[in-house]
Design an enzyme around this catalytic site. Sequence first.
Site, PDB file in Angstrom:
ATOM      1  NE  ARG A 176      -4.451 -22.987 -40.492  1.00 53.91           N
ATOM      2  CZ  ARG A 176      -5.524 -22.228 -40.451  1.00 53.91           C
ATOM      3  NH1 ARG A 176      -5.429 -20.925 -40.585  1.00 53.91           N
ATOM      4  NH2 ARG A 176      -6.711 -22.768 -40.312  1.00 53.91           N
ATOM      5  CB  CYS A 180      -5.436 -24.433 -36.943  1.00 51.67           C
ATOM      6  SG  CYS A 180      -6.294 -23.163 -35.982  1.00 51.67           S
TER       7      CYS A 180
END
Length: 125
Positions: A102, A104
């Site tokens: 991920r 972010c």
Amino acid sequence: MLKKISTEKAPAAIGPYSQGIIYNGMLFASGQIPINPATGNIEGEDIKAQADLVCKNIGALLEAAGTSYENVIKTSCFLADMADFAAFNEVYASYFTGKPARSCVAVKTLPKNVLCEVEVIAAVE
């Protein structure tokens, strides 16, 4: 060969793009924002409510593509305010239990001034 994914269970594209594309056994899903697909309206007053709807919209795209959260390889998450990071993570963690890779980041502005947007890449079985 590219296969376009489209479902009424997720928001319709608000621009010149597809909800998702399957290529070579991989789903590349467009970013999802907290739009209720039934009404076309933004819903959720806070980051948790908006993140929950975003994740549900992602689930609808995954289902339409014949895959699931467990097969998500990578997510890209965009927040309007990094101060929402912890609250966003609480909701995100309840959906993405397989802990995909991920990124972010906080961005200046998101479409329709929402608080978050998430896009995914997933394996299609």
